[in-house]
Design an enzyme around this catalytic site. Structure first.
Site, mmCIF file in Angstrom:
data_model
loop_
_atom_site.group_PDB
_atom_site.id
_atom_site.type_symbol
_atom_site.label_atom_id
_atom_site.label_comp_id
_atom_site.label_asym_id
_atom_site.label_seq_id
_atom_site.Cartn_x
_atom_site.Cartn_y
_atom_site.Cartn_z
ATOM 1 N N ASP A 43 0.846 -1.192 0.000
ATOM 2 C CA ASP A 43 0.000 0.000 0.000
ATOM 3 C C ASP A 43 0.884 1.244 0.000
ATOM 4 O O ASP A 43 1.688 1.440 0.907
ATOM 5 C CB ASP A 43 -0.895 0.009 1.242
ATOM 6 N N TYR A 48 3.363 10.001 0.680
ATOM 7 C CA TYR A 48 4.318 9.386 1.618
ATOM 8 C C TYR A 48 5.763 9.690 1.198
ATOM 9 O O TYR A 48 6.705 9.417 1.946
ATOM 10 C CB TYR A 48 4.113 7.872 1.733
ATOM 11 N N LYS A 77 -2.385 6.329 -4.055
ATOM 12 C CA LYS A 77 -3.462 7.281 -3.757
ATOM 13 C C LYS A 77 -3.187 8.652 -4.360
ATOM 14 O O LYS A 77 -2.060 9.144 -4.341
ATOM 15 C CB LYS A 77 -3.631 7.422 -2.233
ATOM 16 N N HIS A 110 -7.298 10.013 -1.911
ATOM 17 C CA HIS A 110 -6.742 9.883 -0.551
ATOM 18 C C HIS A 110 -7.647 10.502 0.523
ATOM 19 O O HIS A 110 -7.833 9.926 1.587
ATOM 20 C CB HIS A 110 -5.350 10.538 -0.515
#
Ligand code: A2P
Length: 317
Positions: A43, A48, A77, A110
């Protein structure tokens, strides 16, 4: 490993590796370890800021013959500053380039919180678009185009309430197939689970261990601790498991997907084993009683005065 089967026959492994907070420098080895251990679901997310390193790890695992692309399930996302129909494909292409992939298995919106294109996070009201200016239904059209162009096999959302999911289902050609939300024994979201199973939407549980490695400014005072709870610990001791394994097994036993983050080889292995543990009705019933509707990720960071976004209208509760 248990799987959820989508309408087209594709199967997602219910336990995947989370990569939020996995620092560059750590995440390459975490993904390599995970694939060696047998993880087939990873994931990711643009925000990130580690997708390029994850991409190198996936590429090396494939070229070393450890796994084939088609055996992996890769989720990413769409970040908040890429809402709007025409922004989706360029954002997805950037993620694909970073991950060194031709396609994703799953792409999620997201947050239902659109930001101005040049803003990563929001400090003041002017950094946001309202949902009237950037309707989710418009962003969703871009998500549908991504499927039509073969850039992702499946599309879904994250941090959506039942109300927002209902609106989206009513206004879409391709229905969302996943909602990724915070889920654990202190935030069980039973109504959401019932709604999603009726609609054939898979719920994926984020922060299943309480995300204790969050930045200090994202933490509340006196937060409860999932990994130090007498009921969870007692079940773990009785079954010779770790408390983390009980939490993860609980998620899989409810039929949700779950994405524990770890960069530690022993814990990566320990967490994967939880996918095959059956806790039994009695233990599930005991954990059922721990629900207190407590969010570790409460969304307060979007509730900027004057923006129109509040914690209440974010979660619609
Ligand atoms: P680490 O990466 O050093 O293993 P979440 O998935 O809820 O965001 O939680 C992630 C946090 O939980 C990280 O601090 C991670 O640390 C830690 N963690 C992951 N797996 C375990 C485990 N099996 N036991 C205890 N802590 C764990």
């Amino acid at each position: 490993m248990k799987y959820h089967k989508f309408n087209n026959g594709d199967q997602i492994p219910l336990l995947g590796l989370g990569t939020w907070k996995s620092a560059p420098g750590d995440v390459y080895s975490a993904v390599r370890e995970a694939i060696k251990a047998g993880y087939r679901h990873i994931d990711c997310a643009h925000i990130y800021e580690n997708e390029a390193e994850i991409g190198r790890a996936i590429k090396d695992a494939i070229s070393d013959g450890e796994v084939k692309r088609e055996e992996l399930w890769i989720t990413s996302k769409l970040w908040n500053n890429s809402h709007g129909k025409d922004n989706v494909i360029p954002a997805l292409q950037k993620t694909l380039a970073d991950l060194q992939l031709d396609y994703l298995d799953l792409y999620l919106i997201h947050w239902p919180v659109p930001l101005k294109e040049d803003k990563k996070f929001a400090m003041v009201a002017s950094h946001f678009y309202s949902l009237e200016e950037r309707p989710i239904s418009d962003t969703w059209k871009g998500m549908e185009q991504a499927v039509e162009q073969g850039l992702t096999k499946h599309i879904g959302v994250s941090n959506f309430s039942i109300k927002k999911l209902k609106d989206l289902v009513a206004n879409s050609n391709i229905k969302p197939e996943v909602n990724q939300v915070e889920l654990h024994p202190f935030l069980q979201q039973k109504e959401m689970l019932d709604f999603c199973s009726q609609e054939n939407i898979l719920l994926t549980a984020y922060s299943p261990l309480g995300s204790k490695d969050r930045a200090a400014n994202m933490k509340g005072k006196d937060e409860p601790n999932l990994l130090n709870n007498s009921v969870i610990d007692e079940i773990a001791n009785n079954r010779n498991l770790s408390s983390a394994q009980v939490l993860l097994a609980w998620a899989v036993n409810r039929g949700t997907a779950v994405i524990p983050k770890s960069v530690n080889p022993e814990r990566i292995m320990e967490n994967l084993k939880a996918a095959d543990i059956i806790l039994g009705e009695k233990n599930m019933d005991r954990i059922d009683l721990l629900d207190k509707h407590f969010r570790f990720i409460n969304g307060k960071f979007w509730a900027v005065p004057g923006s129109g976004y509040t914690v209440e209208n974010l979660w619609d509760e």
